[in-house]
Enzyme design. Structure first.
Site, PDB file in Angstrom:
ATOM      1  N   HIS A 198      92.889  12.877 105.758  1.00 34.17           N
ATOM      2  CA  HIS A 198      92.210  11.678 105.263  1.00 34.17           C
ATOM      3  C   HIS A 198      92.641  10.416 106.011  1.00 34.17           C
ATOM      4  CE1 HIS A 198      90.680  14.242 102.290  1.00 34.17           C
ATOM      5  NE2 HIS A 198      91.532  14.029 101.310  1.00 34.17           N
TER       6      HIS A 198
ATOM      7  N   SER B 276      81.573  29.248  90.990  1.00 35.87           N
ATOM      8  CA  SER B 276      82.194  29.164  89.664  1.00 35.87           C
ATOM      9  C   SER B 276      83.471  28.326  89.666  1.00 35.87           C
ATOM     10  CB  SER B 276      82.504  30.579  89.138  1.00 35.87           C
ATOM     11  OG  SER B 276      83.365  31.260  90.039  1.00 35.87           O
TER      12      SER B 276
ATOM     13  N   ASP C 126      86.037  24.861  90.381  1.00 37.85           N
ATOM     14  CA  ASP C 126      86.018  23.466  89.932  1.00 37.85           C
ATOM     15  C   ASP C 126      85.325  22.546  90.931  1.00 37.85           C
ATOM     16  OD1 ASP C 126      87.226  23.988  87.554  1.00 37.85           O
ATOM     17  OD2 ASP C 126      89.236  23.390  88.175  1.00 37.85           O
TER      18      ASP C 126
END
Length: 616
Positions: free
Chosen positions: A364, A137, A139
């Site tokens: 990253h 549920s 995002d």
């Protein structure tokens, strides 16, 4: 010799029969040795050789090999391989270019092959994959995971037999989940004609189960639902943990105990952050390994799934023009730049616990740096590549405070529009010192990169959105045309730019004569713009990574020792920033960031390559 051979044969038969009996449970899905002429033998290595009259087919597994022996006969017979693979044997290449072999009886990333004699007909062992999105549920699940799964289904990359289960605490029905998912699904631009049909087929395979994250009973109920969908097939299960990191261990413990596959593989995809520093990361790894093996843990960094990051090793290792130049002899500096043109915007509560260094630089950008700087791996095998990345990370100097600049965006009015500062976000504590910008200079102490600065820059609420790698080469020794460039010799230096996002591109800056009778030089770009060269839409990073996780391809996922080496570089700096309460330099929303970043670059005789390059 004949007697010796017969003796060895008799001993071998007895050994085969004994081990076949003791291992029946383990290989219940693989064994088809129903006749007296078939025996199964477990070897510690696949290199052992048994001579005729036995016919051999090897089943590779993670820690041993299953070898089927069938006595040779003079009559005609038909042997059939039972290959357990994705989509019932569909040919597909993984991210390392090798055939995909994602389904195995024991999770080891190897092909499972069984052989049996048949007089007539063909028999195939089928498998199914259950994809369980924990935190369905949220995002991330709604915006990224479900759309990525649908894109794979739309392009026929998911297995023939698969089921998707959403799991969360919210009370939803199957139909309510499907309605939520359907709002975010889109079709590939080159195949719109059957979009609605594909959506209906995909949503029909999506189900929901409500439960608590730390409840083994609730996961046991999920297990029963999964078994209903998996009936008659070898079950394989993938759990995607789209949840806060503080409940990773609770979910792993409950799901591994109550909802693991009994005779297929079970894998867990875990989203960053993987801790806040070396100690917390090590503790998380220790807790996960109480319930899982390292091969079952897929630590995802979605930047590694981006097309241009994927292309980085191809560009280097398959083009002779670049590989000889990839060292301190020709490269002056390397820049890894990440910028967003928006602030935290309601995510300040989460972001304030981590900051830009943990959120972007330590994972990253550092992962991209490791791929860029690693030595040539022995092969494209996941472990060979990850071994080289670990070597690079362990060769890097620990970051010091003098080689870092931190900043935080403040409120700003631009063109009559007011932009809030970081601490104006109601979810951010007043007086927070969490950096929203950071620039750093890193060094790799090995023979290839000694003395070459690797500059990182990452920030929010900057003037543009971009992520790119910029490789600035050294000046040409004794350049005959240096007078044509004036005093700014940097303009004469070649530069390779790999733009990860947006508008994916690779371009090389070269010096060129401007047409005409005079000798005037110009800096021009040899440009590969993906949108012009390739008509196909570039897949989202989550599509590649989800597909690799299903197939057991680990090359783009982070190993535990790789994670330890990455944290070792940044943890001392993070501790010093927080202990000394270093105040970040303020910069206006929508600017290029703090001035201190330019001084840092100048300290290492570097000029940021993105200055004045917006149109490139």
């Amino acid at each position: 010799m004949t007697e010796l051979y017969r003796g060895r044969e008799a001993i071998t038969k007895i050994h085969f029969l004994f081990l076949w009996i003791t291992q029946q449970i383990t290989i219940s899905q693989a064994s088809y040795a129903s006749s007296s002429s078939s025996f199964i033998y477990f070897l510690s290595n696949s290199s052992s050789v048994i001579s005729s009259p036995f016919k051999m087919a090897t089943c590779f597994r993670s820690s041993f090999s299953v070898v089927f022996f069938t006595r040779a006969t003079t009559t005609t017979r038909r042997s059939r391989r039972l290959l357990i693979s994705r989509r019932g044997g569909f040919p597909l290449n993984s991210s390392n270019g090798s055939p995909l072999v994602g389904v195995s009886w024991k999770d080891g990333g190897k092909e499972m092959v069984a052989e049996k004699e048949f007089k007539n007909g063909v028999e195939r062992v089928e498998s199914t994959v259950s994809i369980n999105v924990v935190g369905a549920s949220g995002d991330l699940a709604k915006k990224k995971i479900f759309p990525a799964l649908f894109a794979l289904f739309y392009e026929d990359f998911l297995p023939k037999h698969f089921t998707i289960f959403g799991y969360a605490r919210s009370k939803l029905t199957d139909e309510e989940l499907r309605n939520i998912i359907s709002r975010t699904l889109t079709c590939r631009i080159d195949k719109r004609e059957n979009c609605s049909d594909k959506m209906e087929q995909f949503l029909a395979r999506c189900f929901y189960h409500s439960g608590q994250y730390a409840s083994e009973d609730d996961f046991s109920k999920l297990d029963k639902k999964l078994q209903e969908k998996e009936a008659g097939k070898i079950p394989n299960r993938l759990f995607y943990l789209s949840i806060p990191p503080n409940i990773f261990v609770d979910v792993v413990r409950s799901a591994s105990r109550a909802a693991s596959s009994l005779n297929g593989w079970t894998r867990f995809i875990i989203e960053k952050p993987f801790g806040r520093d070396s100690d917390s990361s090590s503790e998380l790894t220790r807790c996960l390994k109480m319930y899982l093996t390292e091969d079952q843990i897929f630590r995802i960094d979605h930047y590694l799934g981006k097309e241009l990051v994927e292309n980085l090793s191809v560009l280097r290792f398959s083009n002779l023009v670049f590989e000889p130049l990839w060292s301190r002899n020709y490269i002056k500096n390397v820049q890894l730049i990440f910028s967003e043109d928006f602030g935290t915007e309601g995510r300040g509560g989460y972001f304030d616990n981590y900051g830009i260094i943990r959120d972007i630089m330590q994972n990253h950008l550092l992962q991209i740096l490791a791929l860029f700087a690693m030595e040539t791996p022995v092969s494209l095998d996941a472990e060979d590549i990850r071994n080289e990345k670990v070597k690079v990370l362990r060769s890097m100097r620990v970051l010091k405070l003098e080689d870092v600049v931190v900043g935080q965006y403040k409120g700003h009015v631009k063109s009559g529009k007011s932009f809030p500062g970081y601490t104006d976000d109601p979810t951010v504590p007043k007086g927070s010192l969490t950096p929203t910008f950071a620039a750093s200079a890193l060094f790799i102490d090995n023979a290839r990169w000694d003395g070459v600065p690797f500059l990182m820059k990452a920030g929010k609420a900057l003037h543009t959105r971009r992520a790119e790698i910029r490789v600035q080469f050294r000046h040409v020794p004794g350049n005959l045309y240096k007078k044509k460039f004036g005093t700014n010799l940097d303009k004469a230096a070649n530069e390779l730019v790999i733009r990860v996002q947006p508008d994916e591109a690779i371009y090389l800056k070269i010096n060129n004569k401007i047409p005409g009778l005079s000798m005037r030089l110009d800096s021009s770009n040899l440009n590969l713009l993906y949108s012009e060269r390739y008509t196909r839409e570039i897949p989202d990073a989550y599509e590649r990574l989800l597909l690799d996780a299903i197939e057991g391809e680990r090359r783009l996922f982070i190993r535990s020792d790789e994670l330890d080496a990455a944290w070792a570089i940044f943890s001392p700096l993070l501790e010093e920033l927080e202990t000394k309460k270093i105040a970040p330099e303020l910069y206006p929303y929508g600017s290029r960031g703090p001035v201190g970043a330019h001084y840092l670059a100048a300290k290492h005789n570097v000029r940021w390559g993105d200055i004045g390059s917006e149109g490139i």
